[in-house]
Motif scaffolding. Structure first.
Motif, PDB file in Angstrom:
ATOM      1  N   ARG A  28       0.830  -1.207   0.000  1.00 28.72           N
ATOM      2  CA  ARG A  28       0.000   0.000   0.000  1.00 28.72           C
ATOM      3  C   ARG A  28       0.866   1.258   0.000  1.00 28.72           C
ATOM      4  O   ARG A  28       0.568   2.226  -0.708  1.00 28.72           O
ATOM      5  CB  ARG A  28      -0.945  -0.022   1.200  1.00 28.72           C
ATOM      6  CG  ARG A  28      -2.096  -0.967   1.005  1.00 28.72           C
ATOM      7  CD  ARG A  28      -2.845  -1.262   2.290  1.00 28.72           C
ATOM      8  NE  ARG A  28      -4.068  -1.990   2.006  1.00 28.72           N
ATOM      9  CZ  ARG A  28      -4.108  -3.283   1.695  1.00 28.72           C
ATOM     10  NH1 ARG A  28      -3.002  -4.014   1.648  1.00 28.72           N
ATOM     11  NH2 ARG A  28      -5.258  -3.861   1.419  1.00 28.72           N
ATOM     12  N   GLN A  31       2.048   2.105  -3.291  1.00 31.69           N
ATOM     13  CA  GLN A  31       0.979   2.662  -4.133  1.00 31.69           C
ATOM     14  C   GLN A  31       0.540   4.047  -3.621  1.00 31.69           C
ATOM     15  O   GLN A  31      -0.481   4.573  -4.063  1.00 31.69           O
ATOM     16  CB  GLN A  31      -0.223   1.710  -4.147  1.00 31.69           C
ATOM     17  CG  GLN A  31       0.087   0.369  -4.776  1.00 31.69           C
ATOM     18  CD  GLN A  31      -1.001  -0.666  -4.512  1.00 31.69           C
ATOM     19  OE1 GLN A  31      -1.937  -0.440  -3.747  1.00 31.69           O
ATOM     20  NE2 GLN A  31      -0.867  -1.806  -5.160  1.00 31.69           N
ATOM     21  N   ARG A  33      -0.711   4.802  -0.750  1.00 29.72           N
ATOM     22  CA  ARG A  33      -1.972   4.673  -0.004  1.00 29.72           C
ATOM     23  C   ARG A  33      -1.618   4.536   1.470  1.00 29.72           C
ATOM     24  O   ARG A  33      -0.896   3.617   1.858  1.00 29.72           O
ATOM     25  CB  ARG A  33      -2.749   3.440  -0.476  1.00 29.72           C
ATOM     26  CG  ARG A  33      -3.239   3.564  -1.907  1.00 29.72           C
ATOM     27  CD  ARG A  33      -3.583   2.230  -2.524  1.00 29.72           C
ATOM     28  NE  ARG A  33      -4.505   1.434  -1.722  1.00 29.72           N
ATOM     29  CZ  ARG A  33      -4.722   0.132  -1.917  1.00 29.72           C
ATOM     30  NH1 ARG A  33      -4.083  -0.512  -2.895  1.00 29.72           N
ATOM     31  NH2 ARG A  33      -5.545  -0.528  -1.144  1.00 29.72           N
ATOM     32  N   GLU A  35      -2.925   3.401   4.566  1.00 34.39           N
ATOM     33  CA  GLU A  35      -3.974   2.567   5.136  1.00 34.39           C
ATOM     34  C   GLU A  35      -3.384   1.703   6.239  1.00 34.39           C
ATOM     35  O   GLU A  35      -2.234   1.286   6.148  1.00 34.39           O
ATOM     36  CB  GLU A  35      -4.590   1.656   4.066  1.00 34.39           C
ATOM     37  CG  GLU A  35      -5.214   2.412   2.920  1.00 34.39           C
ATOM     38  CD  GLU A  35      -5.770   1.494   1.837  1.00 34.39           C
ATOM     39  OE1 GLU A  35      -6.322   2.020   0.865  1.00 34.39           O
ATOM     40  OE2 GLU A  35      -5.648   0.260   1.947  1.00 34.39           O
ATOM     41  N   TRP A  63      -8.270  -3.430   5.793  1.00 34.77           N
ATOM     42  CA  TRP A  63      -7.370  -2.300   5.532  1.00 34.77           C
ATOM     43  C   TRP A  63      -8.221  -1.080   5.245  1.00 34.77           C
ATOM     44  O   TRP A  63      -9.058  -1.100   4.338  1.00 34.77           O
ATOM     45  CB  TRP A  63      -6.446  -2.602   4.344  1.00 34.77           C
ATOM     46  CG  TRP A  63      -5.416  -3.630   4.671  1.00 34.77           C
ATOM     47  CD1 TRP A  63      -5.503  -4.981   4.453  1.00 34.77           C
ATOM     48  CD2 TRP A  63      -4.157  -3.401   5.299  1.00 34.77           C
ATOM     49  NE1 TRP A  63      -4.363  -5.601   4.915  1.00 34.77           N
ATOM     50  CE2 TRP A  63      -3.518  -4.655   5.434  1.00 34.77           C
ATOM     51  CE3 TRP A  63      -3.502  -2.279   5.766  1.00 34.77           C
ATOM     52  CZ2 TRP A  63      -2.256  -4.809   6.010  1.00 34.77           C
ATOM     53  CZ3 TRP A  63      -2.241  -2.415   6.341  1.00 34.77           C
ATOM     54  CH2 TRP A  63      -1.641  -3.667   6.460  1.00 34.77           C
TER      55      TRP A  63
END
Ligand SMILES: [Zn+2]
Length: 143
Positions: A28, A31, A33, A35, A63
């Motif tokens: 993540r 990317q 992100r 989370e 997540w």
């Protein structure tokens, strides 16, 4: 959340080596992100990633994205370069996440100004590249 391109750094920071529980986290982060695992039973956020909830012992989680906002809980200024890519001195900040008061996350500091206790901060992504390709690390920055 900001993304800072550090791929031109002469000496890249060390690449994370994910293990079973942290691999989905680093995926993540790569990317961009932000989370964390959130317990499906008691709704506690979990960090670092792990199989079982530290509050209720549930193995069920989802997540979930966070705001990336926090406050400065503490910090350390390192005057010794322990790893390649960390030019001395460098600062590591412990950010207390806005979503859960007992959850703190360490990351490097992206500012020329020193952090202050309780300061509002925001997570940022640092895009790095080494011989094995691109990867991302996290940093705190003032809001
Ligand atoms: Zn739980």
């Amino acid at each position: 959340m900001a993304v800072v391109d550090r791929s031109a750094d002469q000496v890249p920071k060390p690449r994370p080596y994910p293990e079973r529980d942290s691999a989905p986290w680093w995926e993540r982060v790569n990317q961009h992100r932000f989370e964390l695992q959130r317990c499906d039973r008691c709704e506690a956020w979990r960090w670092p990633p792990r199989a079982m909830c530290g509050r209720c012992a549930s193995f069920e989680f989802t997540w979930v994205p966070l705001s990336g906002r926090a406050t400065v809980e503490s910090w350390v200024v390192n005057h010794h370069a322990f790893l390649p890519g960390f030019a001395s001195p460098y600062t590591v900040v412990l950010g207390r996440l806005n979503e859960q008061d007992d959850l703190c996350l360490p990351a490097t500091w992206q500012s020329d100004a020193d952090p202050t206790p309780g300061q509002s901060i925001q997570i940022a992504f640092e895009a790095h590249t080494d011989d094995d390709g691109p990867f991302t690390l996290l940093a705190w920055r003032p809001t």
